[in-house]
Design a protein around this motif. Structure first.
Motif, PDB file in Angstrom:
ATOM      1  N   TYR A   1      11.240  23.151  -5.269  1.00  0.00           N
ATOM      2  CA  TYR A   1       9.938  22.594  -4.881  1.00  0.00           C
ATOM      3  C   TYR A   1       9.618  22.843  -3.403  1.00  0.00           C
ATOM      4  O   TYR A   1       8.513  23.254  -3.063  1.00  0.00           O
ATOM      5  CB  TYR A   1       9.865  21.096  -5.192  1.00  0.00           C
ATOM      6  CG  TYR A   1       8.516  20.506  -4.865  1.00  0.00           C
ATOM      7  CD1 TYR A   1       7.490  20.579  -5.786  1.00  0.00           C
ATOM      8  CD2 TYR A   1       8.261  19.905  -3.637  1.00  0.00           C
ATOM      9  CE1 TYR A   1       6.233  20.070  -5.502  1.00  0.00           C
ATOM     10  CE2 TYR A   1       7.012  19.393  -3.335  1.00  0.00           C
ATOM     11  CZ  TYR A   1       6.004  19.474  -4.272  1.00  0.00           C
ATOM     12  OH  TYR A   1       4.763  18.980  -3.980  1.00  0.00           O
ATOM     13  N   GLN A   2      10.565  22.576  -2.536  1.00  0.00           N
ATOM     14  CA  GLN A   2      10.323  22.716  -1.084  1.00  0.00           C
ATOM     15  C   GLN A   2       9.889  24.135  -0.733  1.00  0.00           C
ATOM     16  O   GLN A   2       8.930  24.321   0.014  1.00  0.00           O
ATOM     17  CB  GLN A   2      11.564  22.344  -0.280  1.00  0.00           C
ATOM     18  CG  GLN A   2      11.919  20.875  -0.335  1.00  0.00           C
ATOM     19  CD  GLN A   2      10.862  19.997   0.324  1.00  0.00           C
ATOM     20  OE1 GLN A   2       9.706  19.984  -0.062  1.00  0.00           O
ATOM     21  NE2 GLN A   2      11.282  19.263   1.338  1.00  0.00           N
TER      22      GLN A   2
ATOM     23  N   SER B   1       6.406  25.037  -2.643  1.00  0.00           N
ATOM     24  CA  SER B   1       5.193  24.247  -2.365  1.00  0.00           C
ATOM     25  C   SER B   1       4.280  24.887  -1.321  1.00  0.00           C
ATOM     26  O   SER B   1       3.086  24.593  -1.286  1.00  0.00           O
ATOM     27  CB  SER B   1       5.556  22.823  -1.945  1.00  0.00           C
ATOM     28  OG  SER B   1       6.261  22.826  -0.728  1.00  0.00           O
ATOM     29  N   THR B   2       4.815  25.762  -0.500  1.00  0.00           N
ATOM     30  CA  THR B   2       3.970  26.408   0.514  1.00  0.00           C
ATOM     31  C   THR B   2       3.390  27.737   0.035  1.00  0.00           C
ATOM     32  O   THR B   2       2.399  28.209   0.583  1.00  0.00           O
ATOM     33  CB  THR B   2       4.767  26.659   1.810  1.00  0.00           C
ATOM     34  OG1 THR B   2       5.913  27.455   1.507  1.00  0.00           O
ATOM     35  CG2 THR B   2       5.205  25.344   2.431  1.00  0.00           C
TER      36      THR B   2
ATOM     37  N   SER C   1      -1.475  23.956  -2.759  1.00  0.00           N
ATOM     38  CA  SER C   1      -0.269  24.482  -3.406  1.00  0.00           C
ATOM     39  C   SER C   1       0.694  23.391  -3.872  1.00  0.00           C
ATOM     40  O   SER C   1       1.203  23.461  -4.987  1.00  0.00           O
ATOM     41  CB  SER C   1       0.446  25.450  -2.469  1.00  0.00           C
ATOM     42  OG  SER C   1      -0.284  26.641  -2.361  1.00  0.00           O
ATOM     43  N   PRO C   2       0.968  22.353  -3.039  1.00  0.00           N
ATOM     44  CA  PRO C   2       1.916  21.328  -3.505  1.00  0.00           C
ATOM     45  C   PRO C   2       1.437  20.602  -4.767  1.00  0.00           C
ATOM     46  O   PRO C   2       2.231  20.362  -5.679  1.00  0.00           O
ATOM     47  CB  PRO C   2       2.032  20.363  -2.319  1.00  0.00           C
ATOM     48  CG  PRO C   2       1.636  21.173  -1.126  1.00  0.00           C
ATOM     49  CD  PRO C   2       0.606  22.141  -1.625  1.00  0.00           C
TER      50      PRO C   2
ATOM     51  N   LEU D   1       1.620  22.956  -7.772  1.00  0.00           N
ATOM     52  CA  LEU D   1       3.013  23.068  -8.196  1.00  0.00           C
ATOM     53  C   LEU D   1       3.441  21.810  -8.956  1.00  0.00           C
ATOM     54  O   LEU D   1       4.083  21.895 -10.000  1.00  0.00           O
ATOM     55  CB  LEU D   1       3.920  23.302  -6.989  1.00  0.00           C
ATOM     56  CG  LEU D   1       5.423  23.375  -7.253  1.00  0.00           C
ATOM     57  CD1 LEU D   1       5.762  24.473  -8.253  1.00  0.00           C
ATOM     58  CD2 LEU D   1       6.169  23.576  -5.938  1.00  0.00           C
ATOM     59  N   GLY D   2       3.062  20.643  -8.444  1.00  0.00           N
ATOM     60  CA  GLY D   2       3.396  19.395  -9.121  1.00  0.00           C
ATOM     61  C   GLY D   2       2.801  19.317 -10.521  1.00  0.00           C
ATOM     62  O   GLY D   2       3.461  18.867 -11.465  1.00  0.00           O
TER      63      GLY D   2
END
Length: 142
Positions: free
Chosen positions: A42-43, A46-47, A57-58, A61-62
């Protein structure tokens, strides 16, 4: 036995329900793997994750993780089956038509396969071996 296999007369029978259960398990686990991979990274993702809906984007992605991981679990066990499939179908539509829209078919083929399977499974339903069926049966007894 062969006649019943080749020419099933009862589409709601146990045999068809077992096949639907196997399809749910196989495609649910395959889809969960995509969600688990996104969740584990995720980290980093997310960008750089695509933002086709313009929500960031975050969050994109979620939502993809929710559609691929949480909804896949519900799909496998048949809990809130059709409701859980809506995010799964939406995620594959976005992947196929928007994110990979201009890519060659070979690149977006996997999203297309998932989309077709999920739409067909949405129409067909979960079969007899689903949590929704057990809930429905217990509610109808009361």
């Amino acid at each position: 036995m062969l006649k019943r296999f080749l020419f099933p007369t009862n589409p709601n029978g146990v045999f068809i329900s077992v096949i639907l259960l196997v399809v749910r398990i196989v495609f649910g686990i395959l889809m969960m793997n995509h969600g688990i991979d996104k969740w584990a990274n995720y980290q980093e993702l997310s960008t750089v994750f695509p933002d086709p809906l313009g929500i960031g984007s975050p969050l994109s992605l979620g939502l993809a993780i929710f559609g691929e991981l949480a909804c896949s679990m519900a799909f496998i066990i048949g809990f809130l089956y059709r409701l859980a499939m809506i995010p799964m179908i939406f995620t594959m539509c976005v992947a196929f038509f928007i994110v990979h829209g201009n890519d060659p078919f070979a690149v977006k083929e996997l999203a297309f396969v998932y989309l077709v399977v999920f739409v067909l499974m949405y129409i067909i339903g979960p079969g007899k071996f689903a949590v929704d069926r057990w809930i429905s049966q217990s509610l109808s007894r009361k």
